[in-house]
Every structure is written in structure tokens, then in C-alpha cells.
Scaffold this motif. Structure first.
Motif, PDB file in Angstrom:
ATOM      1  N   VAL A  24       0.828  -1.210   0.000  1.00 18.54           N
ATOM      2  CA  VAL A  24       0.000   0.000   0.000  1.00 18.54           C
ATOM      3  C   VAL A  24       0.858   1.253   0.000  1.00 18.54           C
ATOM      4  CG1 VAL A  24      -1.771   1.296   1.256  1.00 18.54           C
ATOM      5  CG2 VAL A  24      -1.907  -1.191   1.122  1.00 18.54           C
ATOM      6  N   LEU A  25       1.990   1.237   0.719  1.00 19.76           N
ATOM      7  CA  LEU A  25       2.872   2.401   0.731  1.00 19.76           C
ATOM      8  C   LEU A  25       3.376   2.728  -0.667  1.00 19.76           C
ATOM      9  CD1 LEU A  25       4.586   4.609   1.983  1.00 19.76           C
ATOM     10  CD2 LEU A  25       6.298   2.883   2.572  1.00 19.76           C
ATOM     11  N   VAL A  26       3.860   1.721  -1.372  1.00 17.07           N
ATOM     12  CA  VAL A  26       4.389   1.955  -2.722  1.00 17.07           C
ATOM     13  C   VAL A  26       3.307   2.509  -3.641  1.00 17.07           C
ATOM     14  CG1 VAL A  26       5.315   0.819  -4.768  1.00 17.07           C
ATOM     15  CG2 VAL A  26       6.208   0.222  -2.517  1.00 17.07           C
ATOM     16  N   LEU A  27       2.120   1.932  -3.567  1.00 20.71           N
ATOM     17  CA  LEU A  27       1.037   2.354  -4.463  1.00 20.71           C
ATOM     18  C   LEU A  27       0.512   3.752  -4.117  1.00 20.71           C
ATOM     19  CD1 LEU A  27      -0.884  -1.033  -4.679  1.00 20.71           C
ATOM     20  CD2 LEU A  27       0.492   0.010  -6.475  1.00 20.71           C
ATOM     21  N   THR A  28       0.337   4.041  -2.826  1.00 24.27           N
ATOM     22  CA  THR A  28      -0.161   5.365  -2.450  1.00 24.27           C
ATOM     23  C   THR A  28       0.883   6.445  -2.727  1.00 24.27           C
ATOM     24  OG1 THR A  28       0.547   4.997  -0.145  1.00 24.27           O
ATOM     25  CG2 THR A  28      -1.756   4.534  -0.689  1.00 24.27           C
ATOM     26  N   LEU A  29       2.156   6.118  -2.505  1.00 22.52           N
ATOM     27  CA  LEU A  29       3.206   7.094  -2.779  1.00 22.52           C
ATOM     28  C   LEU A  29       3.264   7.405  -4.283  1.00 22.52           C
ATOM     29  CD1 LEU A  29       6.729   7.034  -1.102  1.00 22.52           C
ATOM     30  CD2 LEU A  29       6.275   8.155  -3.269  1.00 22.52           C
ATOM     31  N   ARG A  30       3.201   6.347  -5.093  1.00 26.98           N
ATOM     32  CA  ARG A  30       3.210   6.534  -6.547  1.00 26.98           C
ATOM     33  C   ARG A  30       1.998   7.351  -6.987  1.00 26.98           C
ATOM     34  NH1 ARG A  30       5.708   7.210 -11.405  1.00 26.98           N
ATOM     35  NH2 ARG A  30       4.479   6.331 -13.099  1.00 26.98           N
ATOM     36  N   TYR A  31       0.829   7.008  -6.460  1.00 27.14           N
ATOM     37  CA  TYR A  31      -0.401   7.712  -6.832  1.00 27.14           C
ATOM     38  C   TYR A  31      -0.333   9.180  -6.408  1.00 27.14           C
ATOM     39  CZ  TYR A  31      -5.338   8.997  -6.953  1.00 27.14           C
ATOM     40  OH  TYR A  31      -6.528   9.642  -7.199  1.00 27.14           O
ATOM     41  N   ALA A 279       6.999 -12.335   2.391  1.00 32.59           N
ATOM     42  CA  ALA A 279       6.254 -11.076   2.403  1.00 32.59           C
ATOM     43  C   ALA A 279       6.701 -10.171   1.263  1.00 32.59           C
ATOM     44  CB  ALA A 279       6.452 -10.365   3.741  1.00 32.59           C
ATOM     45  N   VAL A 280       8.006 -10.071   1.059  1.00 39.26           N
ATOM     46  CA  VAL A 280       8.535  -9.247  -0.036  1.00 39.26           C
ATOM     47  C   VAL A 280       8.052  -9.765  -1.387  1.00 39.26           C
ATOM     48  CG1 VAL A 280      10.647  -8.590  -1.268  1.00 39.26           C
ATOM     49  CG2 VAL A 280      10.568  -8.451   1.235  1.00 39.26           C
ATOM     50  N   SER A 281       8.080 -11.083  -1.551  1.00 39.77           N
ATOM     51  CA  SER A 281       7.664 -11.694  -2.816  1.00 39.77           C
ATOM     52  C   SER A 281       6.193 -11.425  -3.114  1.00 39.77           C
ATOM     53  CB  SER A 281       7.931 -13.203  -2.785  1.00 39.77           C
ATOM     54  OG  SER A 281       9.291 -13.464  -2.538  1.00 39.77           O
ATOM     55  N   LEU A 282       5.343 -11.628  -2.115  1.00 39.24           N
ATOM     56  CA  LEU A 282       3.919 -11.370  -2.298  1.00 39.24           C
ATOM     57  C   LEU A 282       3.660  -9.894  -2.576  1.00 39.24           C
ATOM     58  CD1 LEU A 282       2.005 -13.573   0.292  1.00 39.24           C
ATOM     59  CD2 LEU A 282       1.992 -13.760  -2.185  1.00 39.24           C
ATOM     60  N   SER A 283       4.435  -9.034  -1.938  1.00 36.58           N
ATOM     61  CA  SER A 283       4.279  -7.600  -2.153  1.00 36.58           C
ATOM     62  C   SER A 283       4.628  -7.225  -3.590  1.00 36.58           C
ATOM     63  CB  SER A 283       5.166  -6.824  -1.174  1.00 36.58           C
ATOM     64  OG  SER A 283       5.025  -5.437  -1.374  1.00 36.58           O
ATOM     65  N   ILE A 284       5.676  -7.843  -4.133  1.00 33.09           N
ATOM     66  CA  ILE A 284       6.051  -7.593  -5.528  1.00 33.09           C
ATOM     67  C   ILE A 284       4.923  -8.019  -6.472  1.00 33.09           C
ATOM     68  CG2 ILE A 284       7.591  -8.341  -7.401  1.00 33.09           C
ATOM     69  CD1 ILE A 284       9.846  -8.455  -5.331  1.00 33.09           C
ATOM     70  N   ILE A 285       4.371  -9.202  -6.217  1.00 25.50           N
ATOM     71  CA  ILE A 285       3.285  -9.717  -7.062  1.00 25.50           C
ATOM     72  C   ILE A 285       2.058  -8.812  -6.979  1.00 25.50           C
ATOM     73  CG2 ILE A 285       1.680 -11.640  -7.395  1.00 25.50           C
ATOM     74  CD1 ILE A 285       3.946 -13.477  -6.327  1.00 25.50           C
ATOM     75  N   LEU A 286       1.686  -8.415  -5.765  1.00 26.83           N
ATOM     76  CA  LEU A 286       0.525  -7.549  -5.587  1.00 26.83           C
ATOM     77  C   LEU A 286       0.747  -6.176  -6.212  1.00 26.83           C
ATOM     78  CD1 LEU A 286      -0.578  -8.324  -1.917  1.00 26.83           C
ATOM     79  CD2 LEU A 286      -1.904  -8.726  -3.996  1.00 26.83           C
ATOM     80  N   SER A 287       1.935  -5.618  -6.028  1.00 26.88           N
ATOM     81  CA  SER A 287       2.243  -4.308  -6.601  1.00 26.88           C
ATOM     82  C   SER A 287       2.166  -4.346  -8.122  1.00 26.88           C
ATOM     83  CB  SER A 287       3.641  -3.851  -6.169  1.00 26.88           C
ATOM     84  OG  SER A 287       3.704  -3.685  -4.778  1.00 26.88           O
ATOM     85  N   THR A 288       2.667  -5.438  -8.703  1.00 23.83           N
ATOM     86  CA  THR A 288       2.617  -5.588 -10.154  1.00 23.83           C
ATOM     87  C   THR A 288       1.174  -5.619 -10.640  1.00 23.83           C
ATOM     88  OG1 THR A 288       4.696  -6.834 -10.141  1.00 23.83           O
ATOM     89  CG2 THR A 288       3.302  -7.048 -12.098  1.00 23.83           C
ATOM     90  N   PHE A 289       0.355  -6.424  -9.991  1.00 17.68           N
ATOM     91  CA  PHE A 289      -1.051  -6.557 -10.387  1.00 17.68           C
ATOM     92  C   PHE A 289      -1.809  -5.243 -10.222  1.00 17.68           C
ATOM     93  CE2 PHE A 289      -5.450  -7.346  -9.017  1.00 17.68           C
ATOM     94  CZ  PHE A 289      -5.951  -7.905 -10.191  1.00 17.68           C
ATOM     95  N   LEU A 290      -1.636  -4.593  -9.068  1.00 16.32           N
ATOM     96  CA  LEU A 290      -2.381  -3.369  -8.792  1.00 16.32           C
ATOM     97  C   LEU A 290      -1.884  -2.196  -9.626  1.00 16.32           C
ATOM     98  CD1 LEU A 290      -2.678  -3.724  -4.910  1.00 16.32           C
ATOM     99  CD2 LEU A 290      -4.468  -4.088  -6.609  1.00 16.32           C
ATOM    100  N   SER A 291      -0.579  -2.147  -9.876  1.00 17.17           N
ATOM    101  CA  SER A 291      -0.025  -1.091 -10.723  1.00 17.17           C
ATOM    102  C   SER A 291      -0.585  -1.191 -12.131  1.00 17.17           C
ATOM    103  CB  SER A 291       1.502  -1.191 -10.751  1.00 17.17           C
ATOM    104  OG  SER A 291       2.066  -0.161 -11.530  1.00 17.17           O
ATOM    105  N   PHE A 292      -0.715  -2.422 -12.624  1.00 12.11           N
ATOM    106  CA  PHE A 292      -1.264  -2.647 -13.960  1.00 12.11           C
ATOM    107  C   PHE A 292      -2.772  -2.409 -14.004  1.00 12.11           C
ATOM    108  CE2 PHE A 292      -3.302  -5.746 -16.863  1.00 12.11           C
ATOM    109  CZ  PHE A 292      -2.859  -5.232 -18.069  1.00 12.11           C
ATOM    110  N   SER A 293      -3.473  -2.883 -12.986  1.00 15.42           N
ATOM    111  CA  SER A 293      -4.936  -2.859 -13.006  1.00 15.42           C
ATOM    112  C   SER A 293      -5.550  -1.514 -12.633  1.00 15.42           C
ATOM    113  CB  SER A 293      -5.489  -3.927 -12.059  1.00 15.42           C
ATOM    114  OG  SER A 293      -5.017  -5.202 -12.402  1.00 15.42           O
ATOM    115  N   PHE A 294      -4.949  -0.819 -11.641  1.00 15.08           N
ATOM    116  CA  PHE A 294      -5.592   0.381 -11.114  1.00 15.08           C
ATOM    117  C   PHE A 294      -4.854   1.678 -11.437  1.00 15.08           C
ATOM    118  CE2 PHE A 294      -7.080  -3.122  -8.448  1.00 15.08           C
ATOM    119  CZ  PHE A 294      -8.449  -2.939  -8.530  1.00 15.08           C
ATOM    120  N   LEU A 295      -3.528   1.662 -11.377  1.00 13.21           N
ATOM    121  CA  LEU A 295      -2.798   2.889 -11.676  1.00 13.21           C
ATOM    122  C   LEU A 295      -2.629   3.096 -13.180  1.00 13.21           C
ATOM    123  CD1 LEU A 295      -0.015   2.965  -8.915  1.00 13.21           C
ATOM    124  CD2 LEU A 295      -2.303   3.991  -8.902  1.00 13.21           C
ATOM    125  N   GLY A 296      -2.637   1.989 -13.930  1.00 13.00           N
ATOM    126  CA  GLY A 296      -2.555   2.083 -15.381  1.00 13.00           C
ATOM    127  C   GLY A 296      -1.252   2.663 -15.894  1.00 13.00           C
TER     128      GLY A 296
END
Length: 337
Positions: A24-31, A279-296
Motif C-alpha cells: 500500500v505504501l508503494v502504491l499510495t506514494l506513486r499515486y 512477504a517481499v515476494s507477495l508484495s512484488i506480485i501484488l504491486s505488479t497486479f495493482l499497478s497494472f490494473s488500477f494505476l494504469g
């Protein structure tokens, strides 16, 4: 049996909390750095300062709980361990300064790189930490760890490669931005690696409270971060105010950054390197999916998938320790992402 069950619960709780906080930190910071908004955008230097102040408040509160809720005990501890030991306290100026630089660099990185690429590339801090551990602490790495570092470098390199179908990459309007982001991440990795190892080195032979050490770090980091605000953004602060551009998303980002190091300390205390790697691995996978799906702002390539997989494998390999060789570790304040 209850104690064992409680420890298992804390282990998996720390895993879930770390995955959520990191992602969430990576995604909110990027957004927060790229979304369209009216008026001036918030200053990253003030966000770093506010995160350090919040971290200081949280650690003081946790120290207060350690002292049984006694303000007198807290003040006595701060006086004894900080004011009466100025030389020991001043040693933390170096890691505090480096962590502050690192946090500012992460804002630069996520202003220029998508969340997925950032997450994978930032794992280079494993490499820099290993290098500084060998140089400063004379640690010896086994063959598995050296192999994992090679795999890590190959994986990160593959993630940076453009799609084989792209042409004239250097003419792309995003190319210079990606270079800036990549340089910022690499510099942050070196800052994180050196600060973490230096911190471990000065803690050798001592048994401080992790909350006390974080109070010392946050205390210095707050002062350094405030100096950075007025050296870099003084005019902007005078013109539009210290909290210009602050929204709910920005405050969430600040809060998540403040608790990042504390969560890592909790993971180290209640879990192990395997859980942290998971935890790091799952975070990478989730960040990839959410970055592609929601941040575009991210389109995965074949190179990215292969590189990210290698980085995940390297993370597990480096964290793996045969049960017979596991030694107790000193909980450290590490980078928040």
C-alpha cells in the motif's frame, strides 16, 4: 502450547501486516506523486519530515508502555540513555542522515518509476547490504548467498530491459524519467545498505531497546529532514505553506512510511528471514497486479516477468538459513519499503 500458538499467530500477523504496509505504501506514494490535482502538489521533503516526527511520537509511546505507562520512567530512561551518553547517541547521526537521504530518494524514484519496477529494483538493497557486511563486519557469505546475489543482479537487469517490440527507446518521453528513477533507486539501495550495516556495527556488544534506538534515529532524522525542507523548498513553503497539497492519500503515505521500520522490527522479532522473503515476494506480485490494473502506468513485458521471478527466487535463497546455523539477530531499523 498456548504460548507456541500465540507466537505462530504473531508470526503470521507480522507477515500480513508487512505485506499490506509494503504494498500500500508503494502504491499510495506513486499515486500521490503522479495523480492529477488542483493546486500545488505536496512537497516530498515535508512528507519525509512528518513521517520522522510521527515515528518519533510512536516510539516514545511504545517506550512509555515498556515503562509500565510511567512518564517518570520514560523521562529517566531518555535522560540516562540519550543525554548522559552523548557520544553513543551521536554515533547514530550517520545512519539517521543516510536514512533521511534514502527516504527522499524513494519519493524521487516513485515519481519517475511505476510501482512494480520500483519494487523489484529496490531489492538490490539485499546486494548492497551484503557487500557492506562483508567489508565492514567481515561477514562470510556461503555459496548459496553468493549465488542468490548473482541471480538477483540478473533479475533486476532483466526488469530494466524494454519490450523486444519497442523501438527508439531513448526517444521515448518516459526514457529520461525512467533513468532518473533508476538512479534514485540504486542510490537509495546503497544508502540503505550502508546505514543498516553501520547501525549493526555500532550496536555490537550492546543490548539497547529497539524503541530507544528508533527514538534516537527519528530524533536526528527529524532535524536533518527539516533542514532539507528549508534548503530545498524554502521558497515553496513560504509561498504556499508547509502542508500545501496534503490530502488523505498523502497523510496515509506519511503514516505508512512512519511505521515501516517498526513493522520490519516486528517481523524480525516474531518471524524469520523466510517469512520476510515471502512477504517481499507477495508484495512484488501484488504491486505488479495493482499497478497494472488500477494505476494504469505499467505494462508487464516478458523480460519483467522473468526478471521479477528471478528476484523473488534470489530473495528466498538469500534469506534461507539451515536450522543448525541460525543465529540470533539484532533487530535493526531498516528502510521503510
Amino acid at each position: 502450547m498456548d504460548r507456541l500458538g500465540g507466537r505462530v499467530s504473531l508470526k503470521y500477523l507480522s507477515l500480513v501486516v508487512m505485506i499490506i504496509q509494503t504494498t500500500v505504501l508503494v502504491l499510495t506514494l506513486r499515486y500521490s506523486r503522479t495523480s492529477q490535482q488542483e493546486g500545488p502538489r505536496y512537497l516530498s521533503s515535508t512528507a519525509v519530515f512528518n513521517a520522522e516526527v510521527l515515528k518519533l511520537v510512536i516510539c516514545l509511546f511504545l517506550m512509555l508502555l515498556e515503562k509500565g505507562g510511567s512518564p517518570t520512567g520514560l523521562i529517566s530512561s531518555l535522560n540516562e540513555d540519550i543525554l548522559q551518553k552523548p557520544v553513543d547517541t551521536l554515533k547514530l547521526l550517520v545512519p539517521a542522515g543516510l536514512y533521511t537521504i534514502q527516504n527522499n530518494l524513494l519519493f524521487v524514484a516513485l515519481s519517475n518509476l511505476d510501482a512494480a519496477t520500483y519494487q523489484v529494483t529496490y531489492q538490490l538493497k539485499i546486494l548492497t547490504t551484503a557487500i557492506f557486511s562483508v567489508i565492514l563486519l567481515r561477514k562470510k557469505l556461503n555459496l548459496t548467498k553468493w549465488l542468490s546475489l548473482v541471480v538477483l543482479m540478473v533479475g533486476v537487469a532483466l526488469v530494466q530491459l524494454p519490450d523486444s517490440n519497442s523501438t527508439d527507446v531513448k526517444k521515448s518521453p518516459n526514457f529520461s524519467s525512467q533513468v532518473i528513477g533508476l538512479v534514485a533507486v540504486i542510490c537509495a539501495c546503497f544508502s540503505s545498505g550502508f546505514a543498516g550495516v553501520y547501525f549493526e556495527k555500532i550496536l555490537k556488544g550492546t543490548n539497547p531497546s529497539i524503541w530507544l534506538r528508533n527514538v534516537q534515529l527519528a530524533m536526528f532524522s527529524s532535524v536533518i529532514a527539516l533542514a532539507g525542507v528549508y534548503m530545498n523548498d524554502n521558497t515553496a513553503v513560504i509561498t504556499a505553506g508547509f502542508f500545501q497539497g496534503y490530502t488523505l492519500v498523502v497523510w496515509i503515505t506519511v503514516a505508512l512510511q512512519a511505521v515501516g521500520g517498526l513493522i520490519i522490527a516486528m517481523v524480525i522479532k516474531y518471524a524469520d528471514n523466510i517469512v520476510k522473503g515471502f512477504a517481499v515476494s507477495l508484495s512484488i506480485i501484488l504491486s505488479t497486479f495493482l499497478s497494472f490494473s488500477f494505476l494504469g502506468d505499467f505494462t508487464p513485458t516478458h523480460f519483467f516477468f522473468v526478471g521479477a521471478t528471478l528476484v523473488i527466487v534470489a530473495t528466498f535463497l538469500y534469506g534461507y538459513e539451515p536450522s543448525s546455523s541460525r543465529l540470533p539477530t539484532v533487530p535493526l531499523k531498516t528502510s521503510p519499503i
